[in-house]
Design a protein around this motif. Sequence first.
Motif, PDB file in Angstrom:
ATOM      1  N   ASP A  61       0.918  -1.107   0.050  1.00 14.33           N
ATOM      2  CA  ASP A  61      -0.051  -0.141  -0.261  1.00 14.33           C
ATOM      3  C   ASP A  61       0.768   1.167  -0.060  1.00 14.33           C
ATOM      4  OD1 ASP A  61      -2.332  -1.223  -0.030  1.00 14.33           O
ATOM      5  OD2 ASP A  61      -2.853  -0.984   2.219  1.00 14.33           O
TER       6      ASP A  61
ATOM      7  N   TRP B 185      -2.324 -12.676  -2.041  1.00 13.19           N
ATOM      8  CA  TRP B 185      -3.825 -12.511  -2.458  1.00 13.19           C
ATOM      9  C   TRP B 185      -4.229 -13.607  -3.223  1.00 13.19           C
ATOM     10  CZ3 TRP B 185      -7.371  -8.682  -1.423  1.00 13.19           C
ATOM     11  CH2 TRP B 185      -6.908  -7.821  -0.445  1.00 13.19           C
TER      12      TRP B 185
ATOM     13  N   ASP C 130      -9.947  -3.206  -0.296  1.00 14.60           N
ATOM     14  CA  ASP C 130      -9.426  -4.335  -1.216  1.00 14.60           C
ATOM     15  C   ASP C 130      -9.620  -5.655  -0.199  1.00 14.60           C
ATOM     16  OD1 ASP C 130      -7.615  -3.764   1.008  1.00 14.60           O
ATOM     17  OD2 ASP C 130      -5.890  -3.662  -0.270  1.00 14.60           O
TER      18      ASP C 130
ATOM     19  N   TRP D 191      -3.470  -8.344  -6.290  1.00 18.21           N
ATOM     20  CA  TRP D 191      -3.769  -7.529  -5.160  1.00 18.21           C
ATOM     21  C   TRP D 191      -4.753  -6.400  -5.899  1.00 18.21           C
ATOM     22  CZ3 TRP D 191      -0.297  -6.934  -0.689  1.00 18.21           C
ATOM     23  CH2 TRP D 191      -0.756  -6.174   0.092  1.00 18.21           C
ATOM     24  N   PRO D 192      -5.869  -6.237  -5.463  1.00 18.84           N
ATOM     25  CA  PRO D 192      -6.601  -5.228  -5.997  1.00 18.84           C
ATOM     26  C   PRO D 192      -6.046  -3.736  -5.962  1.00 18.84           C
ATOM     27  CG  PRO D 192      -8.049  -6.822  -4.743  1.00 18.84           C
ATOM     28  CD  PRO D 192      -6.419  -6.907  -4.441  1.00 18.84           C
TER      29      PRO D 192
ATOM     30  N   SER E 295     -10.170   0.120  -7.337  1.00 21.73           N
ATOM     31  CA  SER E 295     -10.487  -1.264  -7.947  1.00 21.73           C
ATOM     32  C   SER E 295     -12.110  -1.232  -7.764  1.00 21.73           C
ATOM     33  CB  SER E 295      -9.865  -2.478  -7.639  1.00 21.73           C
ATOM     34  OG  SER E 295      -8.490  -2.359  -7.779  1.00 21.73           O
TER      35      SER E 295
END
Length: 190
Positions: free
Chosen positions: A21, A60, A108, A125-126, A130
């Motif tokens: 992130d 993920w 997410d 990973w979004p 998204s």
Amino acid sequence: LGSLLGATSSSWQATFDHFSDNFQARLCNGYELPCDFTDTSNCVSMAQADEVFRAGDWEWNYYWRTNPNVKEYIQLVEGLFIGEILSHFQAIIDGKSKTVYSHVFVHDGDIGPVLGALGINQLRWPAMGSNIAFEIWRTEGRNSGLFARVLYSGQPIETIHGTLDWLPLEALMDILQEYVPADIVALCNA
């Protein structure tokens, strides 16, 4: 990375979430990758950031697609929300909904399990921003009925069930139904 950035708490060390992130937000906004607070010449490299992104994608995909307990995991963390989605679809089928548009903001951590339940072929990973859109269409005439299209960030989702583009609404509901727990309390206590 934890030592370099002074991020050694368990929340930073348990997954790649916080690093990913942080790095994505910086790069998307044109900022440099972070540096050691005591030695600003010692910075995270692009190669390290890319490795975090790759590891996060693997993580993920494992959480929401390939781990042996994925069905129960999705039921525990997202099953009730998926049940709410299905109740909206059922209201449309039953003619009890006049809703034309509905929007739910999620994180997410919600997008991943919903994509897993939908059977996305490969979950990355979004990214920030998204979104998943469920479109329901009613057709008239010879092929009348309710059809669904599921878009992930604007594109029909490629899944183990095929492309989720113009499938009968009931078929979409069948895909998702198994992720709704029959008894969430019992599942949580198991």
